[in-house]
Every structure is written in C-alpha cells, then in structure tokens.
Scaffold this active site. Sequence first.
Site, short mmCIF file in Angstrom:
data_model
loop_
_atom_site.label_atom_id
_atom_site.label_comp_id
_atom_site.label_asym_id
_atom_site.label_seq_id
_atom_site.Cartn_x
_atom_site.Cartn_y
_atom_site.Cartn_z
N LYS A 1 66.51 39.72 -12.45
CA LYS A 1 65.24 40.26 -12.96
C LYS A 1 65.51 41.17 -14.15
O LYS A 1 66.62 41.70 -14.32
CB LYS A 1 64.48 41.04 -11.89
N MET B 1 70.17 44.26 -13.39
CA MET B 1 69.45 43.00 -13.23
C MET B 1 69.26 42.62 -11.76
O MET B 1 68.96 41.46 -11.44
CB MET B 1 70.16 41.88 -13.99
N ASP C 1 64.40 46.97 -4.43
CA ASP C 1 64.04 45.82 -5.28
C ASP C 1 64.03 44.50 -4.51
O ASP C 1 63.64 43.47 -5.06
CB ASP C 1 65.05 45.68 -6.43
P1 ATP Z 1 69.88 47.07 -9.78
O1 ATP Z 1 69.26 46.41 -10.96
O2 ATP Z 1 69.14 46.76 -8.49
O3 ATP Z 1 70.18 48.51 -9.98
P2 ATP Z 1 72.50 46.28 -10.47
O4 ATP Z 1 72.39 45.04 -11.29
O5 ATP Z 1 72.62 47.55 -11.22
O6 ATP Z 1 71.27 46.34 -9.52
P3 ATP Z 1 74.22 45.01 -8.57
O7 ATP Z 1 74.89 43.98 -9.40
O8 ATP Z 1 73.12 44.55 -7.69
O9 ATP Z 1 73.72 46.21 -9.50
O10 ATP Z 1 75.32 45.70 -7.66
C1 ATP Z 1 75.71 47.01 -7.67
C2 ATP Z 1 76.85 47.14 -6.65
O11 ATP Z 1 76.46 46.62 -5.38
C3 ATP Z 1 78.06 46.32 -7.05
O12 ATP Z 1 78.93 47.05 -7.85
C4 ATP Z 1 78.68 45.91 -5.72
O13 ATP Z 1 79.66 46.85 -5.33
C5 ATP Z 1 77.56 46.03 -4.70
N1 ATP Z 1 77.15 44.70 -4.14
C6 ATP Z 1 77.03 44.38 -2.86
N2 ATP Z 1 76.65 43.12 -2.68
C7 ATP Z 1 76.53 42.59 -3.89
C8 ATP Z 1 76.15 41.29 -4.35
N3 ATP Z 1 75.87 40.29 -3.53
N4 ATP Z 1 76.11 41.10 -5.68
C9 ATP Z 1 76.41 42.12 -6.53
N5 ATP Z 1 76.76 43.35 -6.14
C10 ATP Z 1 76.82 43.60 -4.83
#
Ligand code: ATP
Length: 303
Positions: free
Chosen positions: A16, A105, A142
């Site tokens: 997203k 994302m 989210d």
């Molecule tokens: P958001 O936009 O919700 O803040 P994000 O894109 O910043 O999410 P994510 O990629 O969802 O961050 O992940 C953040 C942390 O969550 C990662 O560094 C990882 O340690 C942990 N994590 C646990 N499960 C997953 C998964 N299936 N995919 C990605 N990260 C995961």
Amino acid sequence: MISNNEDTLTRKAYAKINLALDVIRRREDGYHEVRMIMQTVDLYDVLTFIKSRSPGITVVTDKEGLPGDESNLVYKAAKLIMEKYPLRQGVRIELKKRIPMAAGMAGGSTDAAAVFHGMNELFQLGMTESEMCTMGVKIGADVPYCIQGGTALSEGIGEVLTQLDDAPFCHVLLAKPDIDVSTKYVYENLRADRLARHPDIDGMRTAIEEGDLHKMAGYMENVLETVTIKEYPVIEEIKGFMKRKGALNALMSGSGPTVFGIFEKEEEARKAYEELKEAKLAGQVYVAGWAGGKADSEAGGRD
Ligand code: ATP
C-alpha cells in the site's frame, strides 16, 4: 488467489501507499489517531499455502533476515486463526518477499492480511471480511485495511475503514532509498500537537470521488515527513527529482522512507524510472499501477 486446488493455494499480497496521512493526536494508550487515504499498488509478495497432515504452522521465507518464526506476521496471523479454529490439519506457508521491508508500504501487514484470506479459503472457515479485520487489528493497525484493499479512508488507529471510489488511474513510480526507518521511532518523535499544518483529507476524498487526478495529486501530504525527512534528507531529494521528471506530485509513504510519484503517462513514469535508477538515489525502484479496489471486487474478486 492466483491458483488453487484442494490442498494448496497461492495468493498475492499487495503493498500500500498513503496518498495522504494525517495524525490527529496521540492517545493516552500511546496509539496515534490517524486519518489517511490508503491505496493498494500492484507490487506484491506471493504466499503459497499448503495443507499438511500433522497439525501446526510452518512458515518459510525466501528472504535473508526475515525468519519464518513466531516474529513473522505471517506466523502470527496463522496462529490467531488456529487458536480460533482448531484444525486437524496443519499449514505450511511459503512467502516470496518482493515488497521492500521497513519501507512504509505495509509489507508485513499485507502478508498477514493474505494469511486471513488464504487460510479462510483453503480450510473453508467461512470468516467474513469483518471477522477477519477484528482478528487482524490484533496484529497491526494496517492489517484491516490490507484485508480490504483498494482506495480507502482509514481512521481511528487505522482500523475504521470507509471504502472509497477507486482513485483515478495513473502510473506510480516507487523508490526506496537504502535506509531502514523504524515506524515506532517516527511516531514517537512526531509532535502531533505542534504540527504547523494538516493535510486536507476531505479535499482529497472529494477529488477522488470526482475522478480528478490533478486535484487529487494536489492534496498529497504526509505529516510524518516532518520527522523522517529531517533524519534522511535524501527523501526530499527523491521527491524533487520525481517532480522535475514530470510527476504531478511526489510524497513519502507511511513513515518512509519509500517515496512515490504520480504520473499521468506511462512513458513519463518509465523514463523517470530509468533516470532515477541512474541517479542512484534509491536502491529499489519500481513502476506500478493501482491494485484491488471497487471495480475489481464488483467484477468478482481482485486476483
Ligand atoms: P508499515 O508501512 O506498516 O509501517 P513497513 O513497510 O514500514 O510497514 P514492514 O516491511 O511491514 O515495515 O516490516 C517491518 C518489520 O517487521 C521488518 O523489519 C521485520 O522485522 C518485521 N516483519 C515481520 N513479519 C514480516 C513480514 N512478513 N514481512 C516483512 N516484515 C516483517
């Protein structure tokens, strides 16, 4: 769903972006009350679900540094489901990680959302979307949005959702610089009570309802930029780069560091993609379009 038989099923989990993101206040319990316009893009992870004879959950990922253990949101979602619906069989979930991590994302949340949809279908659990959202919010604010997808207004801590008309079609250039941003750090360092300005979320909603891409782009704003850009000025550089290359507007998504630019013409987005890669401002660069949304669900499913 992209393929299915009785014992296996494969599903895409879409990333997203936040077309607009406002933080209203920090609540007593530490959560932040937000108002955001969310949009799924066709950059996705792929999850394969396989029934196994013996009970239990196995999660395998193809990404170094992302274990399939209890810390993985895929595992957490499967565990919640197994607690509610004790199954005689077990499940093995294989995750092909394509969405950049810690990028803003919702990569982890969308994987969890895909687990609700995937296991619901594979084991014919009969969960409604609203039941899945109630369980999903326990994993992350989210997750309910990711279960729903498309264009949506997200309020509360992110779990109060209003589906909107699909945002006007365009081409999106996504760029994730080689830095990891902690969502927790960004929210903790945001002074929601001292923000000089707030995005006009209702203005953007109207622009979307009118199908006016230029107007919508004009309302793109994210209050979390005040924290993340101070720490990582490259985000501002990428935004400027995209706008100079013809983007109607460019913005940081979520807590960052991913930046997205909105382009009317595909060839412009592709050209900017090549130039941005050459400029080496971001290690991961993609061109995408919208995914999910009302039009898809009315046609009988988005996959
Ligand atoms: P958001 O936009 O919700 O803040 P994000 O894109 O910043 O999410 P994510 O990629 O969802 O961050 O992940 C953040 C942390 O969550 C990662 O560094 C990882 O340690 C942990 N994590 C646990 N499960 C997953 C998964 N299936 N995919 C990605 N990260 C995961």
